[in-house]
Design a protein around this motif. Structure first.
Motif, PDB file in Angstrom:
ATOM      1  N   ARG A  14       0.833  -1.207   0.000  1.00 38.96           N
ATOM      2  CA  ARG A  14       0.000   0.000   0.000  1.00 38.96           C
ATOM      3  C   ARG A  14       0.864   1.251   0.000  1.00 38.96           C
ATOM      4  O   ARG A  14       0.600   2.208  -0.744  1.00 38.96           O
ATOM      5  CB  ARG A  14      -0.909   0.001   1.230  1.00 38.96           C
ATOM      6  CG  ARG A  14      -1.700   1.301   1.409  1.00 38.96           C
ATOM      7  CD  ARG A  14      -2.577   1.275   2.645  1.00 38.96           C
ATOM      8  NE  ARG A  14      -1.839   1.029   3.871  1.00 38.96           N
ATOM      9  CZ  ARG A  14      -1.119   1.957   4.505  1.00 38.96           C
ATOM     10  NH1 ARG A  14      -1.025   3.182   4.011  1.00 38.96           N
ATOM     11  NH2 ARG A  14      -0.491   1.654   5.626  1.00 38.96           N
ATOM     12  N   VAL A  15       1.903   1.261   0.822  1.00 38.94           N
ATOM     13  CA  VAL A  15       2.775   2.426   0.901  1.00 38.94           C
ATOM     14  C   VAL A  15       3.479   2.662  -0.433  1.00 38.94           C
ATOM     15  O   VAL A  15       3.611   3.804  -0.892  1.00 38.94           O
ATOM     16  CB  VAL A  15       3.800   2.259   2.042  1.00 38.94           C
ATOM     17  CG1 VAL A  15       4.905   3.313   1.952  1.00 38.94           C
ATOM     18  CG2 VAL A  15       3.102   2.340   3.389  1.00 38.94           C
ATOM     19  N   SER A  71       9.251   5.238  -0.385  1.00 37.58           N
ATOM     20  CA  SER A  71       8.561   4.217   0.410  1.00 37.58           C
ATOM     21  C   SER A  71       9.462   3.665   1.507  1.00 37.58           C
ATOM     22  O   SER A  71       9.013   3.439   2.635  1.00 37.58           O
ATOM     23  CB  SER A  71       8.096   3.077  -0.498  1.00 37.58           C
ATOM     24  OG  SER A  71       7.175   3.531  -1.461  1.00 37.58           O
ATOM     25  N   THR A 127       3.667  13.232   4.838  1.00 41.48           N
ATOM     26  CA  THR A 127       2.873  12.070   5.235  1.00 41.48           C
ATOM     27  C   THR A 127       2.867  11.953   6.759  1.00 41.48           C
ATOM     28  O   THR A 127       3.797  12.399   7.441  1.00 41.48           O
ATOM     29  CB  THR A 127       3.431  10.766   4.625  1.00 41.48           C
ATOM     30  OG1 THR A 127       4.792  10.596   5.036  1.00 41.48           O
ATOM     31  CG2 THR A 127       3.355  10.817   3.104  1.00 41.48           C
ATOM     32  N   GLU A 129       0.858   4.025  -2.918  1.00 44.57           N
ATOM     33  CA  GLU A 129       0.488   5.371  -2.487  1.00 44.57           C
ATOM     34  C   GLU A 129       1.603   6.364  -2.807  1.00 44.57           C
ATOM     35  O   GLU A 129       1.346   7.481  -3.276  1.00 44.57           O
ATOM     36  CB  GLU A 129       0.233   5.391  -0.971  1.00 44.57           C
ATOM     37  CG  GLU A 129      -1.134   4.931  -0.538  1.00 44.57           C
ATOM     38  CD  GLU A 129      -1.300   5.053   0.968  1.00 44.57           C
ATOM     39  OE1 GLU A 129      -0.333   5.477   1.638  1.00 44.57           O
ATOM     40  OE2 GLU A 129      -2.383   4.726   1.467  1.00 44.57           O
ATOM     41  N   SER A 130       2.824   5.969  -2.537  1.00 46.10           N
ATOM     42  CA  SER A 130       3.964   6.845  -2.772  1.00 46.10           C
ATOM     43  C   SER A 130       4.117   7.144  -4.252  1.00 46.10           C
ATOM     44  O   SER A 130       4.377   8.288  -4.649  1.00 46.10           O
ATOM     45  CB  SER A 130       5.246   6.212  -2.210  1.00 46.10           C
ATOM     46  OG  SER A 130       5.150   6.036  -0.813  1.00 46.10           O
ATOM     47  N   ALA A 164       1.362   9.544  -5.293  1.00 42.48           N
ATOM     48  CA  ALA A 164       1.581  10.884  -4.771  1.00 42.48           C
ATOM     49  C   ALA A 164       2.645  11.623  -5.575  1.00 42.48           C
ATOM     50  O   ALA A 164       2.484  12.801  -5.913  1.00 42.48           O
ATOM     51  CB  ALA A 164       1.986  10.815  -3.304  1.00 42.48           C
TER      52      ALA A 164
END
Length: 219
Positions: free
Chosen positions: A39-40, A66, A150, A43-44, A47
């Motif tokens: 997920r990270v 990440s 974050t 997401e990274s 973003a």
């Protein structure tokens, strides 16, 4: 059916990001679960993709970003022992003032502190004038890039220094918050950027003297 507009880059990078997640999951075995790692990573990537102008560089940057976020997450959970103070510098675009503060801190303190920087609304790239004036001071920023703010990096920090980003940074108990009133670099010529650089160095030296009282702040 074709992918919705704006998602083509993510789909084409999917396999690369999965491999990055696998590498990071191996590195963080026992600290962060595989689902969280994946997920990270995604997401990274998403973003950074919002402002990126060269998408071919995104997967390795996303993996680097990440790794830092996952380290911060493990630190905030008490799973990784912090051996040195953690400083987080935050400005709006993470393309100027916060990058200069982080770079100067690394130069002055070396491995006696760990430094992160982020932006509440990150830009696509560092300001050229910032790169120039730091190169004059012997600091190479070639590996740096604007990163979004974050929650995990805020939680991991011992000192959070803001620079004109308002209330974008969340507040947590037990942390030291500072706000440095610095001139916005937008529109400044090189002499103006140099003046801000020198002002930042003075602030950094004072902060390091407070965080590292038993040693010299400068090397």
């Amino acid at each position: 059916m074709s992918a919705p507009r704006g998602q083509e880059g993510l789909l084409s990078a999917d396999a690369v990001l999965h491999r990055a997640a696998e590498r990071l999951a191996h590195q963080f075995t026992g600290l962060v679960g595989e689902e969280t790692v994946e997920r990270v990573v995604f997401e990274s990537y998403a973003a950074l993709a919002r402002t990126a102008t060269v998408t071919s560089l995104l997967p390795p940057l996303a993996e680097k970003f990440s790794h830092d976020r996952l380290t911060a997450l493990a630190q905030s959970r008490g799973l990784v022992v912090k051996t040195v103070p953690e400083i987080l510098y935050v400005c709006v675009q993470n393309s100027g003032r916060s990058q200069m503060a982080a770079a100067i801190t690394r130069q002055l303190a070396g491995d006696r502190v760990h430094v992160r920087s982020a932006g509440s609304q990150p830009a696509a790239e560092l300001l050229p004038g910032v790169v120039t004036v730091l190169e004059e001071a012997g600091i190479d920023l070639s590996g740096e890039f604007p990163k979004p703010l974050t929650d995990d990096v805020v939680r991991a920090a011992d000192a959070v220094v803001t620079m004109g980003c308002g209330d974008a940074c969340p507040l947590y108990p037990g942390k030291r918050y500072l706000d440095w009133q610095l001139t916005d670099l937008a529109g400044l010529d090189l002499d103006g950027v140099r003046a801000v650089r020198d002002e930042i160095q003075g602030h950094v030296e004072q902060l390091l003297a407070e965080l590292l009282p038993s040693t010299q702040a400068t090397s």
